[in-house]
Enzyme design. Structure first.
Site, PDB file in Angstrom:
ATOM      1  N   ASN A  50     -26.204 -14.439   7.411  1.00  9.83           N
ATOM      2  CA  ASN A  50     -25.328 -15.240   6.307  1.00  9.83           C
ATOM      3  C   ASN A  50     -26.354 -15.353   5.040  1.00  9.83           C
ATOM      4  O   ASN A  50     -26.381 -16.410   4.510  1.00  9.83           O
ATOM      5  CB  ASN A  50     -25.091 -16.712   7.118  1.00  9.83           C
ATOM      6  CG  ASN A  50     -26.253 -17.340   7.707  1.00  9.83           C
ATOM      7  OD1 ASN A  50     -27.209 -16.909   7.677  1.00  9.83           O
ATOM      8  ND2 ASN A  50     -25.918 -18.377   8.419  1.00  9.83           N
ATOM      9  N   ARG A  75     -33.854 -26.540   4.808  1.00  8.25           N
ATOM     10  CA  ARG A  75     -33.696 -27.422   5.732  1.00  8.25           C
ATOM     11  C   ARG A  75     -33.836 -28.836   5.106  1.00  8.25           C
ATOM     12  O   ARG A  75     -34.954 -28.939   4.225  1.00  8.25           O
ATOM     13  CB  ARG A  75     -34.686 -27.197   7.048  1.00  8.25           C
ATOM     14  CG  ARG A  75     -34.328 -25.964   7.886  1.00  8.25           C
ATOM     15  CD  ARG A  75     -33.096 -26.389   8.737  1.00  8.25           C
ATOM     16  NE  ARG A  75     -32.459 -25.342   9.396  1.00  8.25           N
ATOM     17  CZ  ARG A  75     -31.396 -24.540   9.302  1.00  8.25           C
ATOM     18  NH1 ARG A  75     -30.988 -24.515   7.949  1.00  8.25           N
ATOM     19  NH2 ARG A  75     -31.119 -23.513  10.022  1.00  8.25           N
ATOM     20  N   GLN A  85     -28.434 -34.110  11.395  1.00  9.15           N
ATOM     21  CA  GLN A  85     -27.183 -33.362  11.219  1.00  9.15           C
ATOM     22  C   GLN A  85     -26.226 -33.531  12.363  1.00  9.15           C
ATOM     23  O   GLN A  85     -26.732 -33.476  13.555  1.00  9.15           O
ATOM     24  CB  GLN A  85     -27.089 -31.866  10.923  1.00  9.15           C
ATOM     25  CG  GLN A  85     -27.769 -31.759   9.564  1.00  9.15           C
ATOM     26  CD  GLN A  85     -27.690 -30.304   9.148  1.00  9.15           C
ATOM     27  OE1 GLN A  85     -28.282 -29.961   8.189  1.00  9.15           O
ATOM     28  NE2 GLN A  85     -27.075 -29.285   9.934  1.00  9.15           N
ATOM     29  N   HIS A 137     -23.535 -29.265   5.983  1.00  7.58           N
ATOM     30  CA  HIS A 137     -24.090 -27.960   6.252  1.00  7.58           C
ATOM     31  C   HIS A 137     -22.968 -26.868   6.359  1.00  7.58           C
ATOM     32  O   HIS A 137     -22.329 -26.597   7.647  1.00  7.58           O
ATOM     33  CB  HIS A 137     -24.881 -28.031   7.528  1.00  7.58           C
ATOM     34  CG  HIS A 137     -26.165 -27.197   7.473  1.00  7.58           C
ATOM     35  ND1 HIS A 137     -26.986 -26.865   8.498  1.00  7.58           N
ATOM     36  CD2 HIS A 137     -26.028 -25.552   6.977  1.00  7.58           C
ATOM     37  CE1 HIS A 137     -27.738 -25.838   8.239  1.00  7.58           C
ATOM     38  NE2 HIS A 137     -27.111 -25.191   7.214  1.00  7.58           N
TER      39      HIS A 137
END
Lengths: 379, 379
Positions: free
Chosen positions: A147, A285, A314, A333
């Site tokens: 990704n 992050r 998260q 996210h």
């Protein structure tokens, strides 16, 4: 069998450390695989390629079960009574994602007596205690590259959203207003601005490549300078000293993994070194930033905008200050879990499981912990 | 004196049409110049380069008044009693912008007995009745190129916002929510998608150049095919037939001026020709679209998203359907009035006024109506 070799080698490597020796279960047809993903609920049916959710479980259930493996999938990952905890003691493989991270602590690793392999569906395995995994002789691998394009595209979108001051205009539209001046007084072109990336690995390089036609002044800070030919082609200038680069930048993009060296890298002091009015994009992050220092800098106006899709922890709690600070363009996210990315990381996980069952090595760039050793960027 | 030549030539050209002959006032120091801009109010003081507002009036007041000219600036442009109407009968030059357009109708042109020159601070003079202006022997000119980069950057931002499904994530953040699946099921990478621009002029070409590193399949429809070398460099394929291009596109970007040929170009039938799930970006002009057809296509899901900064009329009324349709990423008309663009179009207006006072021609690409003739794209 590669996995056995991995573990044996890890045991040798870590011989002098307090490390748990494990017997690998290489018998075909006997693996228990657990996957932790986010739930799609009513959205699962909306897109046949939405494979990264609990309901589709990367689309590998039939393939796994036809080979006699057991496949448990859940989104329930927190607390002592969660579904994940029920399977820790006897699972062989745990598949997790950065989007709905199952935090794989030293305590959980100690309980996981049968665990051999930790696979990250995506990129970024910082939700795993990598030292504990190495000490336990485990293998940790990601779908490297799956990704990187997704995240680089998303970063450029966020740079434009902040520099061009998109969101106040959108708010006016939905609020029935029209006030061009309230947007325009802080809306700029990206052209001619100085953009610096902190980290120029797979994602940072792709961002720089996409920035090239925008006619910016491109800078990058990294541990290593690129080869001269690549650097020339990308058109970015190396900055060895991060603190010397920051005051030059109108736009700062964070593209470094979260490691013990980068945790809290952008604290109050470092943010103060940024040019007044700079904007920051961080899809790397959340824990690379000091949460409150970012919120304070946005409130004071020292930072003119902050956008990213990464938080710590998260899911971000309802009272996370980044939800409420001015000039933020945050999302959950999401950048690395587009439908295109899901198809790629599902294929990558399937490929690694297949190699694992067959005793073959993974593509070398996928290893985060191999043979008891952390990949170089985590050392 | 170029302006006199313009008018005289226009009168000759239009000799057989019902056209008003005018005596130009070329005497130095005698011009009345009216500028219509948006008001900045408290925002004016926030940025010294915010020159495009009423309060700064392009930063040319001192320069104009030192030469004995009169300079009236207002944002009050609508209705029979507005400030603009008070000056129509004796103004020589009217400066307008597309962002807060003063609609220069045939009726207003007839009242403007002294008017010689209409300058658009920006690009796009469709708020002026160009045929009426030509018939009246006026000159209409824009600051061609002043904000083409601004608009092209903004279009690419909007493409990414729609394709990557940014806004639902942002809404979750500000609403205290976290639901990755509700975003991810319709979030895609731009890479590999087919992007078609309707019009590949100054803005369309710059968009295509910026899209090149995204590894898309790039198409363009225009009146003319590019030179082979430029086409190869840009990497886009020519589509002579718009209706043949539309079904191929995942992303459609409108980059054509508003003319009698393009008004309502995207009506219900043409939108139906687009691929189901395509997204449309339109920073060109609102009236190129059938307003209700766009809203209906977004509501039905045939169009997966619509983003742009242009509306008809402007300011958009509170009940404009594009404010309330699903999957919109609209803003007020802002893309071409970034601070960078303002500095460029203010300089361009000043340059043209200077040439006008000196009797010199403008840069040829700036003319929209010259010597009674419309520029070719308006014919």
């Amino acid at each position: 069998m590669a996995m056995r070799k991995v573990a044996e080698s890890a045991i040798r490597t870590l011989g002098s450390r307090s490390c748990q020796s494990r017997q690998l279960h290489a018998t075909p047809g006997s693996k228990k695989i657990v996957g932790v993903f986010y739930k799609a609920r009513e959205h699962a049916e909306k897109n046949p390629n939405f494979v990264g959710c609990v309901e589709r479980g990367l689309g590998i259930r039939e393939w796994l079960e036809s080979q006699g493996h057991k496949y448990i999938v859940t989104d329930d990952k927190e607390g002592p009574n969660c579904e994940l905890e029920k399977h820790i003691s006897d699972m062989h493989v745990l598949i997790t994602t950065p989007f709905h991270p199952a935090y794989v602590t030293e305590e959980r690793i100690k309980k996981a007596k049968n665990l051999e392999l930790l696979l990250t569906a995506g990129i970024g395995s910082d939700h795993i205690d990598l030292n504990a995994a190495a000490n336990a002789g485990l293998t940790v691998a990601e779908v490297t590259g799956s990704n990187v394009v997704s995240v680089a595209e998303d970063e450029l979108m966020r740079v434009l959203i902040l520099v061009r001051n998109f969101l106040p205009g959108y708010h006016q539209v939905i609020n029935g207003e029209w006030d061009v001046a309230a947007i325009a007084h802080r809306a700029y072109d990206l052209e001619g601005k100085t953009v610096g990336t902190v980290g120029a690995g797979r994602i940072g390089k792709r961002l720089l490549q996409r920035l090239k036609p925008f006619n910016c002044n491109l800078l990058y800070h990294d541990r290593l300078q690129m080869e001269p030919e690549l650097e020339k082609q990308i058109g970015a200038k190396f900055e060895e000293d991060l603190d010397a680069m920051l005051p030059k930048c109108d736009v700062i993009v964070i593209n470094t993994p979260l490691t013990e060296k980068t945790r809290g890298l952008f604290d109050k002091e470092r943010i103060a070194k940024c040019k007044k009015g700079a904007v920051i994009v961080n899809n790397a992050r959340g824990a690379i930033m000091d949460t409150q220092a970012v919120a304070d800098a946005c409130s004071s106006g020292h930072i003119a905008g902050y956008s990213g899709d990464v938080w710590y922890p998260q899911p971000a709690p309802k009272d996370h200050p980044w939800r409420y600070m001015p000039n933020q363009a945050m999302t959950p996210h999401i950048s690395g879990t587009t439908i295109d990315a899901q198809l790629r990381y599902a294929a990558g996980v399937k490929d690694m499981l297949d190699r694992y069952f067959k005793g073959e090595d993974f593509p070398s760039q996928n290893y985060i912990v191999k043979e008891g050793k952390l990949a170089s960027q985590y050392l």
